[in-house]
Design a protein around this motif. Structure first.
Motif, PDB file in Angstrom:
ATOM      1  N   GLY A 133      -6.890   2.485   8.596  1.00  0.00           N
ATOM      2  CA  GLY A 133      -6.581   2.422   7.171  1.00  0.00           C
ATOM      3  C   GLY A 133      -7.766   2.002   6.330  1.00  0.00           C
TER       4      GLY A 133
ATOM      5  N   THR B 274      -6.941  -2.605   1.008  1.00  0.00           N
ATOM      6  CA  THR B 274      -6.983  -3.684   1.996  1.00  0.00           C
ATOM      7  C   THR B 274      -8.088  -3.456   3.021  1.00  0.00           C
ATOM      8  OG1 THR B 274      -4.634  -4.121   1.734  1.00  0.00           O
ATOM      9  CG2 THR B 274      -5.633  -4.832   3.791  1.00  0.00           C
ATOM     10  N   GLY B 275      -8.102  -2.261   3.639  1.00  0.00           N
ATOM     11  CA  GLY B 275      -9.133  -1.953   4.632  1.00  0.00           C
ATOM     12  C   GLY B 275     -10.526  -2.112   4.045  1.00  0.00           C
TER      13      GLY B 275
ATOM     14  N   LYS C 212      -5.051   8.235  -6.477  1.00  0.00           N
ATOM     15  CA  LYS C 212      -4.678   7.201  -5.508  1.00  0.00           C
ATOM     16  C   LYS C 212      -5.308   5.925  -6.047  1.00  0.00           C
ATOM     17  CE  LYS C 212      -4.671   8.009  -1.043  1.00  0.00           C
ATOM     18  NZ  LYS C 212      -4.225   8.726   0.144  1.00  0.00           N
TER      19      LYS C 212
ATOM     20  N   VAL D 122      -9.675  10.649  11.097  1.00  0.00           N
ATOM     21  CA  VAL D 122      -8.402  10.995  11.745  1.00  0.00           C
ATOM     22  C   VAL D 122      -7.628  12.056  10.966  1.00  0.00           C
ATOM     23  CG1 VAL D 122      -8.190   8.813  12.961  1.00  0.00           C
ATOM     24  CG2 VAL D 122      -7.074   9.077  10.748  1.00  0.00           C
TER      25      VAL D 122
ATOM     26  N   GLY E  62      -0.879  -0.427   4.897  1.00  0.00           N
ATOM     27  CA  GLY E  62      -0.159  -0.469   3.630  1.00  0.00           C
ATOM     28  C   GLY E  62       1.309  -0.841   3.722  1.00  0.00           C
ATOM     29  N   PHE E  63       2.067  -0.343   2.749  1.00  0.00           N
ATOM     30  CA  PHE E  63       3.419  -0.840   2.508  1.00  0.00           C
ATOM     31  C   PHE E  63       4.392   0.299   2.165  1.00  0.00           C
ATOM     32  CE2 PHE E  63       0.277  -3.983   1.466  1.00  0.00           C
ATOM     33  CZ  PHE E  63       0.776  -5.143   2.049  1.00  0.00           C
TER      34      PHE E  63
HETATM   35  P1  NA7 Z   1      -2.761   1.696   1.259  1.00  0.00           P
HETATM   36  O1  NA7 Z   1      -3.499   1.832  -0.001  1.00  0.00           O
HETATM   37  O2  NA7 Z   1      -1.450   2.379   1.397  1.00  0.00           O
HETATM   38  O3  NA7 Z   1      -3.727   2.128   2.434  1.00  0.00           O
HETATM   39  C1  NA7 Z   1      -3.248   2.330   3.720  1.00  0.00           C
HETATM   40  C2  NA7 Z   1      -4.271   3.022   4.518  1.00  0.00           C
HETATM   41  O4  NA7 Z   1      -3.730   3.290   5.828  1.00  0.00           O
HETATM   42  C3  NA7 Z   1      -4.663   4.368   3.936  1.00  0.00           C
HETATM   43  O5  NA7 Z   1      -6.007   4.589   4.199  1.00  0.00           O
HETATM   44  C4  NA7 Z   1      -3.785   5.324   4.740  1.00  0.00           C
HETATM   45  O6  NA7 Z   1      -4.263   6.641   4.789  1.00  0.00           O
HETATM   46  C5  NA7 Z   1      -3.814   4.676   6.087  1.00  0.00           C
HETATM   47  N1  NA7 Z   1      -2.693   5.094   6.915  1.00  0.00           N
HETATM   48  C6  NA7 Z   1      -1.379   4.865   6.682  1.00  0.00           C
HETATM   49  N2  NA7 Z   1      -0.644   5.422   7.653  1.00  0.00           N
HETATM   50  C7  NA7 Z   1      -1.518   6.019   8.498  1.00  0.00           C
HETATM   51  C8  NA7 Z   1      -1.361   6.769   9.676  1.00  0.00           C
HETATM   52  N3  NA7 Z   1      -0.154   7.025  10.168  1.00  0.00           N
HETATM   53  N4  NA7 Z   1      -2.465   7.240  10.293  1.00  0.00           N
HETATM   54  C9  NA7 Z   1      -3.681   6.981   9.783  1.00  0.00           C
HETATM   55  N5  NA7 Z   1      -3.900   6.274   8.646  1.00  0.00           N
HETATM   56  C10 NA7 Z   1      -2.818   5.799   8.023  1.00  0.00           C
HETATM   57  O7  NA7 Z   1      -2.467   0.148   1.578  1.00  0.00           O
HETATM   58  P2  NA7 Z   1      -3.392  -1.107   1.302  1.00  0.00           P
HETATM   59  O8  NA7 Z   1      -2.779  -2.271   1.986  1.00  0.00           O
HETATM   60  O9  NA7 Z   1      -4.801  -0.800   1.574  1.00  0.00           O
HETATM   61  O10 NA7 Z   1      -3.290  -1.310  -0.250  1.00  0.00           O
HETATM   62  C11 NA7 Z   1      -2.033  -1.424  -0.864  1.00  0.00           C
HETATM   63  C12 NA7 Z   1      -2.204  -1.959  -2.248  1.00  0.00           C
HETATM   64  O11 NA7 Z   1      -2.378  -3.376  -2.205  1.00  0.00           O
HETATM   65  C13 NA7 Z   1      -3.416  -1.510  -2.981  1.00  0.00           C
HETATM   66  O12 NA7 Z   1      -3.349  -0.246  -3.484  1.00  0.00           O
HETATM   67  C14 NA7 Z   1      -3.528  -2.563  -4.054  1.00  0.00           C
HETATM   68  O13 NA7 Z   1      -2.645  -2.274  -5.108  1.00  0.00           O
HETATM   69  C15 NA7 Z   1      -3.123  -3.792  -3.353  1.00  0.00           C
HETATM   70  P3  NA7 Z   1      -3.844   7.689   3.618  1.00  0.00           P
HETATM   71  O14 NA7 Z   1      -4.620   7.277   2.410  1.00  0.00           O
HETATM   72  O15 NA7 Z   1      -2.363   7.526   3.413  1.00  0.00           O
HETATM   73  O16 NA7 Z   1      -4.204   8.998   4.160  1.00  0.00           O
END
Ligand code: NA7
Length: 547
Positions: A191, A195-196, A334, A356, A386-387
């Motif tokens: 991710g 956060t990441g 986003k 990935v 994330g959430f």
């Molecule tokens: P985010 O912004 O939802 O980021 C989650 C990350 O995890 C994002 O890069 C996702 O990729 C990745 N992800 C989620 N599911 C998968 C799977 N199945 N495989 C690979 N990668 C995945 O959460 P954060 O905690 O970083 O931030 C949340 C909010 O907190 C932020 O926006 C602020 O408002 C504070 P994707 O982008 O979906 O392709």
């Protein structure tokens, strides 16, 4: 207003779920301002909400500290006394701030910690909510207020073999309180959202090796964090009246607004200078440089390309730079993370980036992470995934309305709310920063204060008018949903697979969850509804009180 305590059922005027920013301020208004009996139910063992749970290395707010706090609506004295140490406060400092608020306003005595709500049913005969907890307690309250935050149910993807991993796994949103020592460890981070992007540079300094699994690259903006000097602190405090006034009327709840010009109306060189200037200031200012970045694809592309070039300048390996440069979605469709040294992290020789999107994660194995390209052996896996935003936690509360329908059932085809505050079929239920309100598309404390103050004003009105029940009409709700959808359709936001549209959760209904019409505009609409005697709501007098 009264509170009756029996051995079986505690009856209150209002129950609040959650003790973060929203729950604390709601309790203050209910109890200290309105004199109602109120109780907050909170799953954690302390206040803080998001800032209680998200303790991962590098956790920091992306809104400037001096306006990511309660305004003069709560207390001018606290504003004067509290001094933030950094421009963007870290998690421990924000948690300390919220603990201070709880203590100063004597809130803890009406917060029940370690208490998880499992069901909340509307008792139509008695005109009250019956709320059950995991420990078998039951509470009754005339009003139920959800203050559960927008990002409080973690998303842990169902990778095959996930539980077979022999090492340690962590989700950033449920980080161990004692911290994690990654020294000498091989760490996988899945991710690259906000956060990441905060965590990866921190872990890279400690770990033997970090392998980052990136699905979608983001347009990360320079954070520009720095310590707050005494002069800056004084200036901010002197300016607070203007700062708060601005936050209440701007589009995103910041004290600065979107510039009144379009991107393509200025020559290229001037546009670049405008971007550079905003970039140098750091934070979300880049998103407010032109008024059509979220509306016009060509305009947006100018900002997108500016940011891609910033990545290319900072990452040594051109191939990695291209992997990090987003091309599949417009800028700001986003949530752009703020970064402090994120891109330079990829110039370290102990950091590997894995795409990935090209070769998806096939499984978690006992030894690590397997993609289509091979297996990456690691000692620890960090899920920065994330959430289930905005509705995840609301659904887990098991809220059941007037006709026996749960909120999850009613919203199976997407949220339907009136103003993002209330929903037809669920009397006396108020949602703080609920779906279809500005919420996560704004500086949260500003939107939280607006909602809490609006709800408190509404409750005062109901009391003065002897009203026992309030519920939005179906027509008002339909009207709000139609307006919400109409505003959404004018923007580029539906174009990206973001958590804003629910795309990160398999099977989740796709629609824009927050309201994009702007904080100031939204406030005006809510105030107007109140001024017209809560137009769009059905108010019923106290037939139940006598029952
Ligand atoms: P985010 O912004 O939802 O980021 C989650 C990350 O995890 C994002 O890069 C996702 O990729 C990745 N992800 C989620 N599911 C998968 C799977 N199945 N495989 C690979 N990668 C995945 O959460 P954060 O905690 O970083 O931030 C949340 C909010 O907190 C932020 O926006 C602020 O408002 C504070 P994707 O982008 O979906 O392709």
């Amino acid at each position: 207003m009264s509170e009756t305590v029996s051995t079986d059922l505690r009856e209150l005027d209002a129950l609040v779920v959650g003790a973060g920013f929203s729950g604390l301020y709601m309790l203050h208004r209910l109890r200290n301002t309105l004199g109602m009996s109120a109780l907050v139910l909170e799953a954690a063992d302390d206040v803080g909400g998001t800032w209680y749970w998200n303790r991962y290395p590098g956790a920091r707010c992306d809104s400037e500290s001096y306006f990511y706090s309660f305004s003069d609506r709560l207390s001018e004295d606290l504003l004067e006394e509290w001094t933030w140490s950094e421009r963007f406060a870290g998690q421990p400092e924000i948690l300390r701030y919220l603990q201070t608020v709880a203590d100063r306003f004597d809130l803890r005595r009406d917060i029940r910690f370690r208490t998880t709500v499992t069901a909340a049913s509307w008792d139509d005969d008695a005109g009250r909510w019956l709320v059950d907890t995991r420990d078998g307690e039951r509470f009754a309250a005339r009003f139920l207020v959800t203050a559960v935050g927008c990002l409080s149910t973690t998303n842990l993807p169902e990778f095959p073999g996930r539980d077979s991993f022999r090492g340690d796994s962590f989700h950033t949103g449920l980080w161990p309180h004692e911290g994690v020592d990654f020294t000498g460890k091989r760490v996988a981070v899945i991710g690259t959202g906000a956060t990441g992007v905060q965590l990866i540079p921190e872990v890279a300094q400690e770990a033997a090796h970090v392998t980052v699994f990136q699905r979608t690259p983001n347009y990360d903006i320079a954070g520009g964090n720095h310590p707050v000097t005494p002069d800056f602190d004084r200036k901010i405090k002197d300016d607070y009246p203007q700062i708060w006034a601005r936050t209440r009327e701007t589009a995103f709840g910041f004290p600065y607004d979107v510039a009144d010009r379009t991107a393509l109306s200025v020559p290229e060189e001037e546009r670049r200078e405008i971007f550079e200037e905003a970039w140098a200031k750091g934070g979300f200012r880049l998103g407010t440089t032109f008024n059509d970045l979220l509306l016009d694809e060509d305009a947006n592309e100018t900002a997108a390309e500016f940011l891609r070039n910033k990545i290319r300048e900072r990452v040594d390996d051109p191939e990695i730079a291209e992997m990090l440069a987003p091309k599949d979605h417009p800028f700001f469709t986003k949530r752009p993370p703020l970064e402090n040294g994120y891109y330079e992290t990829y110039n370290r020789d102990n950091v590997t980036l894995v795409d990935v999107n090209k070769s998806p994660i096939e499984a978690i194995t006992p030894a690590g992470v397997r993609t289509a390209d091979g297996e990456y052996e690691v000692d620890s896996i960090v899920y920065a995934t994330g959430f289930d935003a905005m509705t995840g936690t609301l659904f887990k509360l098991g809220i059941r309305g007037r006709d026996g329908l749960t909120l999850a059932e009613k919203w199976a085809e997407g949220p339907r709310s009136y103003l993002g505050i209330a929903t037809h079929g669920f009397p006396n239920l108020f949602m703080i920063t609920g779906p279809q309100s500005p919420s996560v598309l704004s500086n949260m404390p500003v939107s939280i204060e607006q909602h809490v103050d609006w709800v408190a004003g509404c409750l005062r009105h109901l009391r003065e008018q002897g009203v026992a029940r309030i519920e939005p009409t179906r027509e008002a709700e339909d009207g709000w949903v139609a307006h919400h959808d109409e505003v959404t359709a004018t923007t580029l936001l539906p174009r990206a697979n973001s958590w804003w549209v629910g795309a990160n959760i398999p099977g989740k209904h796709r629609s824009l969850y927050p309201y994009v019409g702007g904080v100031g505009t939204y406030r005006g609409i809510c105030d107007d509804v109140a001024a017209k005697g809560y137009e769009g709501f059905t108010l019923s007098r106290a037939d139940v009180a006598a029952a």
